[in-house]
Scaffold this motif. Sequence first.
Motif, PDB file in Angstrom:
ATOM      1  N   ASN A   2       0.492 -11.230 -10.445  1.00 46.02           N
ATOM      2  CA  ASN A   2       0.657 -10.878 -11.855  1.00 46.02           C
ATOM      3  C   ASN A   2      -0.587 -10.134 -12.334  1.00 46.02           C
ATOM      4  OD1 ASN A   2       1.067 -10.669 -14.574  1.00 46.02           O
ATOM      5  ND2 ASN A   2       1.317 -12.856 -14.962  1.00 46.02           N
ATOM      6  N   PRO A   3      -0.513  -8.814 -12.529  1.00 45.64           N
ATOM      7  CA  PRO A   3      -1.694  -8.033 -12.917  1.00 45.64           C
ATOM      8  C   PRO A   3      -2.208  -8.340 -14.326  1.00 45.64           C
ATOM      9  CG  PRO A   3       0.065  -6.633 -12.052  1.00 45.64           C
ATOM     10  CD  PRO A   3       0.666  -7.961 -12.323  1.00 45.64           C
ATOM     11  N   SER A   4      -1.492  -9.172 -15.072  1.00 47.60           N
ATOM     12  CA  SER A   4      -1.922  -9.494 -16.439  1.00 47.60           C
ATOM     13  C   SER A   4      -2.563 -10.872 -16.542  1.00 47.60           C
ATOM     14  CB  SER A   4      -0.730  -9.421 -17.403  1.00 47.60           C
ATOM     15  OG  SER A   4      -0.277  -8.087 -17.523  1.00 47.60           O
ATOM     16  N   THR A   6      -5.544 -13.766 -14.861  1.00 47.13           N
ATOM     17  CA  THR A   6      -6.802 -13.852 -14.130  1.00 47.13           C
ATOM     18  C   THR A   6      -6.550 -14.102 -12.643  1.00 47.13           C
ATOM     19  OG1 THR A   6      -7.881 -14.740 -16.093  1.00 47.13           O
ATOM     20  CG2 THR A   6      -9.004 -15.065 -13.997  1.00 47.13           C
ATOM     21  N   GLY A   7      -7.319 -13.437 -11.806  1.00 47.38           N
ATOM     22  CA  GLY A   7      -7.226 -13.648 -10.368  1.00 47.38           C
ATOM     23  C   GLY A   7      -6.341 -12.660  -9.638  1.00 47.38           C
ATOM     24  N   TRP A   8      -5.858 -11.626 -10.352  1.00 46.90           N
ATOM     25  CA  TRP A   8      -4.919 -10.704  -9.705  1.00 46.90           C
ATOM     26  C   TRP A   8      -5.574  -9.839  -8.629  1.00 46.90           C
ATOM     27  CZ3 TRP A   8      -5.375  -5.394  -9.722  1.00 46.90           C
ATOM     28  CH2 TRP A   8      -6.176  -4.806 -10.704  1.00 46.90           C
ATOM     29  N   ILE A   9      -6.874  -9.554  -8.773  1.00 47.76           N
ATOM     30  CA  ILE A   9      -7.538  -8.698  -7.787  1.00 47.76           C
ATOM     31  C   ILE A   9      -7.538  -9.347  -6.401  1.00 47.76           C
ATOM     32  CG2 ILE A   9      -9.804  -7.818  -7.068  1.00 47.76           C
ATOM     33  CD1 ILE A   9     -10.266  -6.859  -9.879  1.00 47.76           C
ATOM     34  N   ASN A  10      -7.917 -10.631  -6.333  1.00 49.42           N
ATOM     35  CA  ASN A  10      -7.925 -11.323  -5.042  1.00 49.42           C
ATOM     36  C   ASN A  10      -6.525 -11.411  -4.442  1.00 49.42           C
ATOM     37  OD1 ASN A  10     -10.693 -11.774  -4.868  1.00 49.42           O
ATOM     38  ND2 ASN A  10     -10.592 -13.683  -6.021  1.00 49.42           N
ATOM     39  N   LYS A  11      -5.544 -11.633  -5.284  1.00 48.85           N
ATOM     40  CA  LYS A  11      -4.169 -11.727  -4.817  1.00 48.85           C
ATOM     41  C   LYS A  11      -3.654 -10.373  -4.313  1.00 48.85           C
ATOM     42  CE  LYS A  11      -0.231 -14.241  -4.903  1.00 48.85           C
ATOM     43  NZ  LYS A  11      -0.028 -15.595  -4.377  1.00 48.85           N
ATOM     44  N   HIS A  12      -4.145  -9.317  -4.956  1.00 45.08           N
ATOM     45  CA  HIS A  12      -3.663  -7.968  -4.666  1.00 45.08           C
ATOM     46  C   HIS A  12      -4.337  -7.331  -3.455  1.00 45.08           C
ATOM     47  CE1 HIS A  12      -2.861  -3.685  -5.167  1.00 45.08           C
ATOM     48  NE2 HIS A  12      -4.130  -3.456  -5.396  1.00 45.08           N
ATOM     49  N   PHE A  13      -5.546  -7.745  -3.133  1.00 40.87           N
ATOM     50  CA  PHE A  13      -6.351  -7.023  -2.155  1.00 40.87           C
ATOM     51  C   PHE A  13      -5.703  -6.884  -0.774  1.00 40.87           C
ATOM     52  CE2 PHE A  13     -10.094  -5.377  -0.153  1.00 40.87           C
ATOM     53  CZ  PHE A  13     -10.788  -4.787  -1.203  1.00 40.87           C
ATOM     54  N   PRO A  14      -5.021  -7.889  -0.253  1.00 38.46           N
ATOM     55  CA  PRO A  14      -4.375  -7.699   1.061  1.00 38.46           C
ATOM     56  C   PRO A  14      -3.387  -6.533   1.086  1.00 38.46           C
ATOM     57  CG  PRO A  14      -4.478 -10.026   0.514  1.00 38.46           C
ATOM     58  CD  PRO A  14      -4.910  -9.286  -0.719  1.00 38.46           C
ATOM     59  N   ALA A  15      -2.623  -6.351   0.008  1.00 33.13           N
ATOM     60  CA  ALA A  15      -1.680  -5.225  -0.056  1.00 33.13           C
ATOM     61  C   ALA A  15      -2.431  -3.902  -0.098  1.00 33.13           C
ATOM     62  CB  ALA A  15      -0.777  -5.363  -1.282  1.00 33.13           C
ATOM     63  N   LEU A  16      -3.521  -3.865  -0.856  1.00 33.98           N
ATOM     64  CA  LEU A  16      -4.356  -2.662  -0.916  1.00 33.98           C
ATOM     65  C   LEU A  16      -4.914  -2.333   0.471  1.00 33.98           C
ATOM     66  CD1 LEU A  16      -6.201  -0.511  -2.337  1.00 33.98           C
ATOM     67  CD2 LEU A  16      -7.832  -2.366  -2.713  1.00 33.98           C
ATOM     68  N   THR A  64      -0.552   1.035 -14.202  1.00 38.41           N
ATOM     69  CA  THR A  64      -1.741   1.879 -14.387  1.00 38.41           C
ATOM     70  C   THR A  64      -2.990   1.136 -13.949  1.00 38.41           C
ATOM     71  OG1 THR A  64      -0.681   2.968 -16.270  1.00 38.41           O
ATOM     72  CG2 THR A  64      -3.068   3.210 -16.080  1.00 38.41           C
ATOM     73  N   LYS A  65      -3.042  -0.133 -14.270  1.00 40.23           N
ATOM     74  CA  LYS A  65      -4.186  -0.968 -13.900  1.00 40.23           C
ATOM     75  C   LYS A  65      -4.343  -1.044 -12.376  1.00 40.23           C
ATOM     76  CE  LYS A  65      -4.394  -4.777 -16.222  1.00 40.23           C
ATOM     77  NZ  LYS A  65      -4.167  -6.170 -16.672  1.00 40.23           N
ATOM     78  N   ILE A  66      -3.246  -1.271 -11.679  1.00 39.32           N
ATOM     79  CA  ILE A  66      -3.286  -1.359 -10.212  1.00 39.32           C
ATOM     80  C   ILE A  66      -3.694  -0.022  -9.606  1.00 39.32           C
ATOM     81  CG2 ILE A  66      -1.892  -1.703  -8.134  1.00 39.32           C
ATOM     82  CD1 ILE A  66      -0.164  -3.641  -9.796  1.00 39.32           C
ATOM     83  N   ALA A  71      -7.471   3.368  -6.693  1.00 44.69           N
ATOM     84  CA  ALA A  71      -8.180   4.640  -6.564  1.00 44.69           C
ATOM     85  C   ALA A  71      -9.689   4.419  -6.467  1.00 44.69           C
ATOM     86  CB  ALA A  71      -7.844   5.545  -7.743  1.00 44.69           C
ATOM     87  N   LEU A  72     -10.208   3.486  -7.251  1.00 42.72           N
ATOM     88  CA  LEU A  72     -11.635   3.152  -7.165  1.00 42.72           C
ATOM     89  C   LEU A  72     -11.969   2.607  -5.774  1.00 42.72           C
ATOM     90  CD1 LEU A  72     -12.086   1.397 -10.642  1.00 42.72           C
ATOM     91  CD2 LEU A  72     -13.081   3.588  -9.970  1.00 42.72           C
ATOM     92  N   ALA A  73     -11.091   1.741  -5.264  1.00 45.01           N
ATOM     93  CA  ALA A  73     -11.311   1.164  -3.938  1.00 45.01           C
ATOM     94  C   ALA A  73     -11.253   2.245  -2.864  1.00 45.01           C
ATOM     95  CB  ALA A  73     -10.262   0.087  -3.657  1.00 45.01           C
ATOM     96  N   TYR A  74     -10.328   3.175  -2.994  1.00 49.48           N
ATOM     97  CA  TYR A  74     -10.197   4.239  -1.992  1.00 49.48           C
ATOM     98  C   TYR A  74     -11.487   5.050  -1.885  1.00 49.48           C
ATOM     99  CZ  TYR A  74      -9.077   8.683   0.141  1.00 49.48           C
ATOM    100  OH  TYR A  74      -9.117   9.799   0.943  1.00 49.48           O
ATOM    101  N   VAL A  75     -12.039   5.496  -3.025  1.00 53.64           N
ATOM    102  CA  VAL A  75     -13.247   6.326  -2.945  1.00 53.64           C
ATOM    103  C   VAL A  75     -14.435   5.509  -2.448  1.00 53.64           C
ATOM    104  CG1 VAL A  75     -12.455   7.944  -4.722  1.00 53.64           C
ATOM    105  CG2 VAL A  75     -13.869   5.999  -5.386  1.00 53.64           C
ATOM    106  N   TYR A  76     -14.458   4.208  -2.767  1.00 54.41           N
ATOM    107  CA  TYR A  76     -15.579   3.389  -2.287  1.00 54.41           C
ATOM    108  C   TYR A  76     -15.542   3.250  -0.771  1.00 54.41           C
ATOM    109  CZ  TYR A  76     -18.941  -0.333  -1.664  1.00 54.41           C
ATOM    110  OH  TYR A  76     -20.037  -1.058  -1.237  1.00 54.41           O
ATOM    111  N   TYR A  77     -14.378   2.883  -0.241  1.00 59.65           N
ATOM    112  CA  TYR A  77     -14.274   2.673   1.199  1.00 59.65           C
ATOM    113  C   TYR A  77     -14.286   3.986   1.974  1.00 59.65           C
ATOM    114  CZ  TYR A  77     -13.611  -2.310   0.576  1.00 59.65           C
ATOM    115  OH  TYR A  77     -13.811  -3.632   0.279  1.00 59.65           O
ATOM    116  N   SER A  78     -14.034   5.100   1.301  1.00 65.35           N
ATOM    117  CA  SER A  78     -14.188   6.404   1.947  1.00 65.35           C
ATOM    118  C   SER A  78     -15.658   6.722   2.171  1.00 65.35           C
ATOM    119  CB  SER A  78     -13.555   7.504   1.085  1.00 65.35           C
ATOM    120  OG  SER A  78     -12.166   7.338   0.992  1.00 65.35           O
TER     121      SER A  78
END
Length: 397
Positions: A2-4, A6-16, A64-66, A71-78
């Motif tokens: 649930n992107p709305s 708390t804790g959505w980033i950790n839950k989302h990271f494996p998919a990213l 939009t949030k995701i 996109a921020l993660a992509y440029v960082y890991y690039s």
Amino acid sequence: MNPSSTGWINKHFPALQKQVLDKAFSKKSFYLQLQQTGFIYAHSTKTLSYSHPLKIKWTLEELTKINLFDALAYVYYSNFKSANREEFTQQCIQFYKLLEKETTWKGRFTFFKSKPEETLEKIIQHRIQINDSFFQKNFSHLITNALLFLDVLAFNEYLIHQKHPKNYLTNLESLITNVVILAFQKKTTKDKYENLVVKLLESSLRYHKIQPQNQPFETINFESFNSHLERKFILDLASITIYSDEEIEKKEYAFIEKLGNQLHFSAKEVDENITQMLLFLKQHKNEISYFNYTNAIQHFYKNTNRMVKVLILRNKNRLLKEIFESKELVMLLSKSTHKDLSEEEKHKVKEQLLDICKTIPSLAIFILPGGSILLPILIKFIPQLLPSSFNENRIKK
């Protein structure tokens, strides 16, 4: 996930990790993927990291949030292939802290003592909700969210050069505004609503208060922004501007082609980019608020017009009293009824009217973030409130 909550980033990271980072997209492929999500066009319909429809339907804000996070993660890991999630999170937070010190939208971010992921979640939430006042909702997607990719470009610049991104953002925002204004000028049919869009765009600029001067196309220096991501974004914003009336005329296409050439794109690449935009906008036309009216700009302008008129009439006596106490403002307003003001004079009118609005609680709308876009409407109504002798006397002098 649930992107709305708390804790959505950790839950989302494996998919990213699986759908974006492990695939190691090239810059060209990454931008194309981001285009197809709608993020670049200020209307995310899907995300990079979830290619299949989900049981839970996410809102436009959540999508939009995701996409911003991905996109921020992509440029960082690039830039840092072997980095870990904690390093990425800390770098994002540090980057946005630097922006908070310089942005004109002060007070929007709060850095509480919480887990880094939760802090980053709060920051991203604020970034996509800048236009949250009731008079800006209709255009929050069209203007502010269309500029969210600037965060990604600035983050990439920050990671490469490890220096404050203020100058970079100031120059890029100035160039983008100039290109958009030039694109509007290529339209055969011009109206006051397009001028308002330009004001909305200028109001959405976060990192400097000075409105960019409208430079001739030939004098614009595009060479400072030569990465693929920068050049494609500039081209896309100009293309969206041209398409605002759902048509692209020969004169408008010639401008886009000329811009593409300056940005080192071939005619074929420009055509492919326009085709990509047209396919997306036509496919999702019924979902995009911009196209829900015969002219979304006109709809916004008229609604705002009525609202501001009511506010002014309700505060007529107090407003006029405050205006007449400022002799310089009276002179400038009088001059504006029969002669165009200089940029310096317009700035003085703006500043003095904002000072007046601070003393009248009902007009606090004008001093909210983005409220300055309403000043032209406020100025338009003021002469109607003044006695007839006001204009006549001043003109004689």
